[in-house]
Motif scaffolding. Structure first.
Motif, PDB file in Angstrom:
ATOM      1  N   GLY A   1       0.785  -1.219   0.000  1.00 59.90           N
ATOM      2  CA  GLY A   1       0.000   0.000   0.000  1.00 59.90           C
ATOM      3  C   GLY A   1       0.816   1.268   0.000  1.00 59.90           C
ATOM      4  O   GLY A   1       2.026   1.283  -0.266  1.00 59.90           O
ATOM      5  N   GLU A   2       0.124   2.350   0.334  1.00 57.04           N
ATOM      6  CA  GLU A   2       0.737   3.673   0.320  1.00 57.04           C
ATOM      7  C   GLU A   2       1.633   3.867   1.536  1.00 57.04           C
ATOM      8  O   GLU A   2       1.314   3.418   2.636  1.00 57.04           O
ATOM      9  CB  GLU A   2      -0.361   4.738   0.315  1.00 57.04           C
ATOM     10  N   ASP A   3       2.755   4.536   1.336  1.00 61.20           N
ATOM     11  CA  ASP A   3       3.672   4.818   2.436  1.00 61.20           C
ATOM     12  C   ASP A   3       3.221   6.087   3.143  1.00 61.20           C
ATOM     13  O   ASP A   3       3.295   7.187   2.595  1.00 61.20           O
ATOM     14  CB  ASP A   3       5.095   4.975   1.906  1.00 61.20           C
ATOM     15  N   LEU A   4       2.760   5.948   4.375  1.00 59.87           N
ATOM     16  CA  LEU A   4       2.234   7.091   5.115  1.00 59.87           C
ATOM     17  C   LEU A   4       3.310   8.090   5.506  1.00 59.87           C
ATOM     18  O   LEU A   4       2.986   9.215   5.905  1.00 59.87           O
ATOM     19  CB  LEU A   4       1.496   6.597   6.365  1.00 59.87           C
ATOM     20  N   ALA A   5       4.567   7.712   5.369  1.00 63.84           N
ATOM     21  CA  ALA A   5       5.647   8.662   5.652  1.00 63.84           C
ATOM     22  C   ALA A   5       5.565   9.888   4.764  1.00 63.84           C
ATOM     23  O   ALA A   5       6.058  10.959   5.138  1.00 63.84           O
ATOM     24  CB  ALA A   5       6.999   7.981   5.472  1.00 63.84           C
ATOM     25  N   GLU A   6       4.939   9.760   3.598  1.00 58.78           N
ATOM     26  CA  GLU A   6       4.802  10.894   2.692  1.00 58.78           C
ATOM     27  C   GLU A   6       3.966  12.006   3.309  1.00 58.78           C
ATOM     28  O   GLU A   6       4.047  13.160   2.871  1.00 58.78           O
ATOM     29  CB  GLU A   6       4.155  10.433   1.381  1.00 58.78           C
ATOM     30  N   TYR A   7       3.151  11.685   4.315  1.00 57.62           N
ATOM     31  CA  TYR A   7       2.262  12.678   4.922  1.00 57.62           C
ATOM     32  C   TYR A   7       2.753  13.135   6.298  1.00 57.62           C
ATOM     33  O   TYR A   7       2.041  13.865   6.989  1.00 57.62           O
ATOM     34  CB  TYR A   7       0.858  12.089   5.058  1.00 57.62           C
ATOM     35  N   LEU A   8       3.922  12.672   6.679  1.00 58.99           N
ATOM     36  CA  LEU A   8       4.448  12.962   8.009  1.00 58.99           C
ATOM     37  C   LEU A   8       5.706  13.825   7.911  1.00 58.99           C
ATOM     38  O   LEU A   8       6.378  13.835   6.878  1.00 58.99           O
ATOM     39  CB  LEU A   8       4.767  11.653   8.731  1.00 58.99           C
ATOM     40  N   PRO A   9       6.043  14.541   8.982  1.00 65.48           N
ATOM     41  CA  PRO A   9       7.248  15.377   8.949  1.00 65.48           C
ATOM     42  C   PRO A   9       8.512  14.531   9.046  1.00 65.48           C
ATOM     43  O   PRO A   9       8.462  13.316   9.253  1.00 65.48           O
ATOM     44  CB  PRO A   9       7.089  16.257  10.186  1.00 65.48           C
ATOM     45  N   ARG A  10       9.637  15.173   8.911  1.00 68.15           N
ATOM     46  CA  ARG A  10      10.909  14.528   9.212  1.00 68.15           C
ATOM     47  C   ARG A  10      11.208  14.766  10.685  1.00 68.15           C
ATOM     48  O   ARG A  10      10.722  15.729  11.281  1.00 68.15           O
ATOM     49  CB  ARG A  10      12.003  15.084   8.306  1.00 68.15           C
ATOM     50  N   TYR A  11      11.999  13.887  11.250  1.00 66.45           N
ATOM     51  CA  TYR A  11      12.150  13.889  12.699  1.00 66.45           C
ATOM     52  C   TYR A  11      13.608  14.023  13.126  1.00 66.45           C
ATOM     53  O   TYR A  11      14.494  13.399  12.540  1.00 66.45           O
ATOM     54  CB  TYR A  11      11.592  12.582  13.283  1.00 66.45           C
ATOM     55  N   ARG A  12      13.796  14.812  14.156  1.00 66.49           N
ATOM     56  CA  ARG A  12      15.115  14.937  14.785  1.00 66.49           C
ATOM     57  C   ARG A  12      15.079  14.243  16.150  1.00 66.49           C
ATOM     58  O   ARG A  12      14.021  14.140  16.770  1.00 66.49           O
ATOM     59  CB  ARG A  12      15.504  16.409  14.952  1.00 66.49           C
ATOM     60  N   PRO A  13      16.223  13.828  16.658  1.00 60.78           N
ATOM     61  CA  PRO A  13      16.262  13.148  17.967  1.00 60.78           C
ATOM     62  C   PRO A  13      16.204  14.147  19.117  1.00 60.78           C
ATOM     63  O   PRO A  13      17.144  14.298  19.894  1.00 60.78           O
ATOM     64  CB  PRO A  13      17.595  12.398  17.919  1.00 60.78           C
ATOM     65  N   ASP A  14      15.068  14.840  19.254  1.00 61.21           N
ATOM     66  CA  ASP A  14      14.952  15.909  20.241  1.00 61.21           C
ATOM     67  C   ASP A  14      14.084  15.501  21.425  1.00 61.21           C
ATOM     68  O   ASP A  14      13.565  14.387  21.495  1.00 61.21           O
ATOM     69  CB  ASP A  14      14.431  17.189  19.583  1.00 61.21           C
ATOM     70  N   SER A  15      13.901  16.427  22.360  1.00 59.20           N
ATOM     71  CA  SER A  15      13.177  16.130  23.590  1.00 59.20           C
ATOM     72  C   SER A  15      11.687  15.888  23.329  1.00 59.20           C
ATOM     73  O   SER A  15      11.062  15.074  24.021  1.00 59.20           O
ATOM     74  CB  SER A  15      13.348  17.281  24.580  1.00 59.20           C
ATOM     75  N   LEU A  16      11.111  16.568  22.353  1.00 57.99           N
ATOM     76  CA  LEU A  16       9.706  16.333  22.010  1.00 57.99           C
ATOM     77  C   LEU A  16       9.500  14.886  21.573  1.00 57.99           C
ATOM     78  O   LEU A  16       8.567  14.213  22.019  1.00 57.99           O
ATOM     79  CB  LEU A  16       9.269  17.288  20.902  1.00 57.99           C
ATOM     80  N   LEU A  17      10.360  14.399  20.704  1.00 56.31           N
ATOM     81  CA  LEU A  17      10.252  13.010  20.258  1.00 56.31           C
ATOM     82  C   LEU A  17      10.457  12.059  21.430  1.00 56.31           C
ATOM     83  O   LEU A  17       9.740  11.067  21.574  1.00 56.31           O
ATOM     84  CB  LEU A  17      11.277  12.739  19.156  1.00 56.31           C
ATOM     85  N   ALA A  18      11.426  12.359  22.285  1.00 54.89           N
ATOM     86  CA  ALA A  18      11.679  11.506  23.462  1.00 54.89           C
ATOM     87  C   ALA A  18      10.444  11.430  24.352  1.00 54.89           C
ATOM     88  O   ALA A  18      10.043  10.354  24.803  1.00 54.89           O
ATOM     89  CB  ALA A  18      12.871  12.036  24.242  1.00 54.89           C
ATOM     90  N   ARG A  19       9.835  12.576  24.611  1.00 54.75           N
ATOM     91  CA  ARG A  19       8.664  12.611  25.491  1.00 54.75           C
ATOM     92  C   ARG A  19       7.496  11.815  24.907  1.00 54.75           C
ATOM     93  O   ARG A  19       6.830  11.052  25.612  1.00 54.75           O
ATOM     94  CB  ARG A  19       8.227  14.060  25.707  1.00 54.75           C
ATOM     95  N   GLU A  20       7.241  11.970  23.625  1.00 51.97           N
ATOM     96  CA  GLU A  20       6.060  11.358  23.030  1.00 51.97           C
ATOM     97  C   GLU A  20       6.238   9.886  22.679  1.00 51.97           C
ATOM     98  O   GLU A  20       5.262   9.183  22.437  1.00 51.97           O
ATOM     99  CB  GLU A  20       5.633  12.153  21.793  1.00 51.97           C
ATOM    100  N   THR A  21       7.477   9.421  22.624  1.00 47.67           N
ATOM    101  CA  THR A  21       7.671   7.995  22.356  1.00 47.67           C
ATOM    102  C   THR A  21       7.658   7.167  23.634  1.00 47.67           C
ATOM    103  O   THR A  21       7.027   6.103  23.692  1.00 47.67           O
ATOM    104  CB  THR A  21       9.003   7.740  21.620  1.00 47.67           C
TER     105      THR A  21
END
Length: 275
Positions: free
Chosen positions: A136-156
């Motif tokens: 199927g379709e790759d949903l990454a096309e609709y998502l941002p690019r990600y950095r290893p920052d505190s926001l990502l750490a908190r939400e994962t």
């Protein structure tokens, strides 16, 4: 971007590079992947939006007879209990047919859930960076690019405190055998190592899915806990059923990690289905 940073799972712009590819699937696992792909189509048909592989199989380091097959499935609408049961049955059938894998784990969500604002830095990041497109379709096309920052750490991984009571219940309800406890040791070991790693991820400035490398990165910032993470990383690959390990996870390492995580990164945004 320095050579050192680019070797830590980042692209030249400093974003987390997608790990894994179908080209990396070891020959021994290609028939398993093909069977899972075909059966997902049989089960869900036009309701299937996307399907992905993740874990050691698409990273190319799966071990015959030891590694499991990990799948992420996105449906065009919210999955039902019948869908979850069909997914469980599919996994059991594939696991029984192919001795080269040790279990099949499938995450099942709707396309809307994966692309929702609430999940952008959790399930969205997971699909975009840690999952390899299979159907199927790759949903990454609709998502941002990600950095290893505190926001990502908190939400994962900022919800460990919520998980610990459930872990204690699972331990209490498990049969009093090594065989019954071994999957719990593997699961909890991996989760704690990943949590320890994402705790320090912004300072380490990179991404890895290798448990040993995660533990080493963590140990550079928390040397007093380094031994515990290294031991958990080893058990994440080769678990035993020692009940003392599980007790230490829910009584010592887990509570400490949850408290330190909240202090450093804050608490993950609440999810409607995750009280």
């Amino acid at each position: 971007m320095s050579e050192n940073a680019s070797s830590r799972g980042l692209d030249p712009q400093g974003y987390i590079a997608r790990e894994g590819s179908l080209a990396r699937v070891p020959h021994a696992f290609r028939a398993v992947v093909a069977a899972a792909r075909d059966r997902l189509l049989e089960v869900f048909g036009a309701r299937l939006d996307s399907a992905y592989l993740y874990g050691s199989v698409p990273r190319g380091n799966a071990r015959v007879g030891r590694s499991d097959l990990d799948l992420l499935v996105a449906l065009r609408e919210e999955p039902t209990d019948a869908d979850r049961e069909a997914t469980r049955a599919l996994g059991e059938a594939v696991d029984k047919e192919f001795p080269q894998i040790d279990g099949v784990g499938t995450l099942l969500y709707s396309r809307a859930r994966l692309l929702s604002e609430l999940e952008t830095y959790d399930l969205g990041w997971f699909a975009a960076c840690l999952c390899t497109p299979l159907l199927g379709e790759d949903l990454a096309e609709y998502l941002p690019r990600y950095r290893p920052d505190s926001l990502l750490a908190r939400e994962t991984n900022g919800d460990l405190a919520l998980l610990l009571p459930r872990w204690r219940q699972r331990i209490a309800e498990a049969e009093d055998t090594d065989q019954a406890r071994r999957p719990l040791v593997r699961f909890m070991s991996r989760h704690l190592v990943r949590t320890g790693f994402t705790l320090v991820m912004p300072r380490w400035n990179g991404w890895t899915s290798d448990l040993a490398e995660m533990a080493e990165a963590f140990g550079a910032y928390y040397p007093e806990r380094a031994g515990q993470l290294r031991a958990a990383a080893a058990l994440g690959y080769e678990p035993d059923g020692d009940p003392a390990v599980l007790r230490s996870y829910v009584d010592d390492l887990g509570p400490w990690l949850a408290e330190e995580y909240a202090r450093v990164h804050g608490i993950k945004a609440p999810r409607p289905d995750r009280a």
